[in-house]
Design an enzyme around this catalytic site. Structure first.
Site, PDB file in Angstrom:
ATOM      1  N   TYR A  91       0.822  -1.212   0.000  1.00  0.00           N
ATOM      2  CA  TYR A  91       0.000   0.000   0.000  1.00  0.00           C
ATOM      3  C   TYR A  91       0.854   1.261   0.000  1.00  0.00           C
ATOM      4  O   TYR A  91       1.853   1.360   0.718  1.00  0.00           O
ATOM      5  CB  TYR A  91      -0.880  -0.017   1.244  1.00  0.00           C
ATOM      6  CG  TYR A  91      -1.966   1.025   1.298  1.00  0.00           C
ATOM      7  CD1 TYR A  91      -3.156   0.844   0.614  1.00  0.00           C
ATOM      8  CD2 TYR A  91      -1.807   2.178   2.053  1.00  0.00           C
ATOM      9  CE1 TYR A  91      -4.173   1.784   0.687  1.00  0.00           C
ATOM     10  CE2 TYR A  91      -2.809   3.123   2.133  1.00  0.00           C
ATOM     11  CZ  TYR A  91      -4.005   2.931   1.444  1.00  0.00           C
ATOM     12  OH  TYR A  91      -4.997   3.866   1.520  1.00  0.00           O
ATOM     13  N   SER A 186       1.358  -7.750   2.054  1.00  0.00           N
ATOM     14  CA  SER A 186       0.411  -6.761   2.534  1.00  0.00           C
ATOM     15  C   SER A 186      -0.665  -6.503   1.467  1.00  0.00           C
ATOM     16  O   SER A 186      -1.397  -7.415   1.096  1.00  0.00           O
ATOM     17  CB  SER A 186       1.140  -5.491   2.958  1.00  0.00           C
ATOM     18  OG  SER A 186       0.270  -4.631   3.665  1.00  0.00           O
ATOM     19  N   GLN A 187      -0.779  -5.269   0.941  1.00  0.00           N
ATOM     20  CA  GLN A 187      -1.727  -5.047  -0.146  1.00  0.00           C
ATOM     21  C   GLN A 187      -1.437  -5.991  -1.308  1.00  0.00           C
ATOM     22  O   GLN A 187      -2.355  -6.532  -1.931  1.00  0.00           O
ATOM     23  CB  GLN A 187      -1.668  -3.603  -0.632  1.00  0.00           C
ATOM     24  CG  GLN A 187      -2.572  -3.322  -1.823  1.00  0.00           C
ATOM     25  CD  GLN A 187      -2.420  -1.918  -2.352  1.00  0.00           C
ATOM     26  OE1 GLN A 187      -3.244  -1.051  -2.070  1.00  0.00           O
ATOM     27  NE2 GLN A 187      -1.374  -1.661  -3.119  1.00  0.00           N
ATOM     28  N   ASP A 272       1.806  -8.123  14.362  1.00  0.00           N
ATOM     29  CA  ASP A 272       1.429  -7.227  13.271  1.00  0.00           C
ATOM     30  C   ASP A 272       0.221  -6.391  13.679  1.00  0.00           C
ATOM     31  O   ASP A 272      -0.875  -6.903  13.873  1.00  0.00           O
ATOM     32  CB  ASP A 272       1.104  -8.059  12.021  1.00  0.00           C
ATOM     33  CG  ASP A 272       0.958  -7.223  10.765  1.00  0.00           C
ATOM     34  OD1 ASP A 272       0.828  -5.986  10.881  1.00  0.00           O
ATOM     35  OD2 ASP A 272       0.987  -7.806   9.669  1.00  0.00           O
ATOM     36  N   HIS A 301       4.651  -6.205  10.994  1.00  0.00           N
ATOM     37  CA  HIS A 301       4.147  -6.230   9.621  1.00  0.00           C
ATOM     38  C   HIS A 301       5.210  -6.621   8.601  1.00  0.00           C
ATOM     39  O   HIS A 301       4.864  -7.003   7.481  1.00  0.00           O
ATOM     40  CB  HIS A 301       3.543  -4.871   9.258  1.00  0.00           C
ATOM     41  CG  HIS A 301       2.734  -4.881   8.006  1.00  0.00           C
ATOM     42  ND1 HIS A 301       1.696  -5.769   7.802  1.00  0.00           N
ATOM     43  CD2 HIS A 301       2.819  -4.139   6.869  1.00  0.00           C
ATOM     44  CE1 HIS A 301       1.169  -5.562   6.605  1.00  0.00           C
ATOM     45  NE2 HIS A 301       1.832  -4.600   6.020  1.00  0.00           N
TER      46      HIS A 301
END
Length: 321
Positions: A91, A186-187, A272, A301
């Site tokens: 992101y 992640s994204q 996370d 994360h």
């Protein structure tokens, strides 16, 4: 600190799917609309100064026929056609530069790195605009863009771009279309999960700390990262909460996980705060294909970092050869 349920509870955590009525029809209509536009994938070779790799600046038509940028890296010495890894981005950043994507070509695979429309950052520059407006007043970021109607939401466009990126990679003469893996963190992990549920015939999926899975829980247990955008929006848009959650259900990774059949390697981290581990475990438990999960107990994360990458290389070798 640990940010979510104890590990023994996470291993049993299997929430119901947030599937909205007409989910499959929505995505069939969305992808049919994108495919009404010629993919028109163009690979322009550029001199990046990489003696062992060939580098291409890529454009193809994504959602709405909008031109999407990508990098395509190809080992010079390898015999074609090659397995390919389609890489999706985290992101708030773009495709950066070719030098930032040397892992998979170093393993011996072709790789296509899809830019994320409308996203860029000071150290993660992007090159693809998003010509569609936000659709409704929202807070800064992408999660509240077009939140009042699934047809208008930002992630409808980005998920569609991700599917078209696979089609662009499969169409290149140097790629073995039957040996293709999607990957992301992640994204990017959320995009890989969505594509695994939307595109048949993939060889594998690398889904690391996936964002946009089990969204309704995520916004209840964290204000960090992109999910915090929703909390800030809902604090003011009190009358739009249920409508907005219905929109988000169309992009929830749990629904794509239940439709996926390709082998997958997941990663999750118990500290996370950005992507709560219960959301990653939920995606893993709903995933219908063959699957493995790496759990990083004392990481946040960043997940397993280099050790997750090592596990992904081993997994890719297993499914791609």
């Amino acid at each position: 600190m640990f940010t979510d349920l104890p590990l023994d509870e996470l291993r049993r955590y299997h929430p119901p799917l947030p599937e909205p009525p007409g989910f499959d029809a929505f995505w069939a209509r969305t992808l049919a609309g994108a495919r009404a536009h010629d993919l028109d994938a163009r690979f322009t070779e550029v001199d990046a100064g990489l003696a062992l790799l060939r580098c291409y600046d890529v454009e193809f038509c994504g959602f709405g026929g909008h031109r999407i940028r990508a990098w395509f890296l190809l080992p010079r010495a390898a015999e074609h056609p090659l397995p390919c890894v389609v890489q999706y981005l985290g992101y708030g950043g773009g495709r950066m530069l070719p030098y930032d994507w040397l892992l998979w070509p170093s393993v011996g695979y072709a790789t296509l790195v899809m830019d994320a429309r409308g996203q860029s950052g000071p150290n993660r520059p992007g090159d693809t605009p998003d010509p569609v407006g936000s659709g409704n007043p929202g807070v800064p970021g992408k999660l509240t863009q077009g939140l009042l109607d699934p047809d208008d939401h930002y992630y409808r466009r980005l998920f569609t771009d991700a599917v078209r990126a696979v089609e662009a990679a499969r169409g290149h003469a140097a790629v073995d279309a039957g040996r293709l893996v999607v990957a992301g963190h992640s994204q990017g992990g959320g995009l890989a999960l969505a594509v695994a549920g939307l595109v048949p015939g993939l060889a594998g999926a690398l889904i690391d700390v996936p964002f946009l899975a089990h969204i309704r829980r995520a916004i209840e247990v964290t204000d960090a990262g992109p999910y915090g955008e929703l909390g800030r929006y809902f604090a003011g848009a009190r009358g739009h909460i249920d409508t907005s959650l219905h929109t988000l259900d169309h992009f929830d990774g749990l629904n794509f996980a239940a439709r996926a059949s390709t082998p997958a390697l997941f990663g999750t981290a118990l500290r996370d705060e950005v992507v709560p581990p219960s959301t990653g475990f939920a995606a893993y438990h709903h995933y219908a294909g063959e699957k493995e999960l790496k759990v990083w107990r004392f990481n946040a994360h960043e997940g397993g970092g280099g050790e997750q990458r090592a596990a992904e290389i081993a997994f890719a070798r297993k499914v791609l050869g």
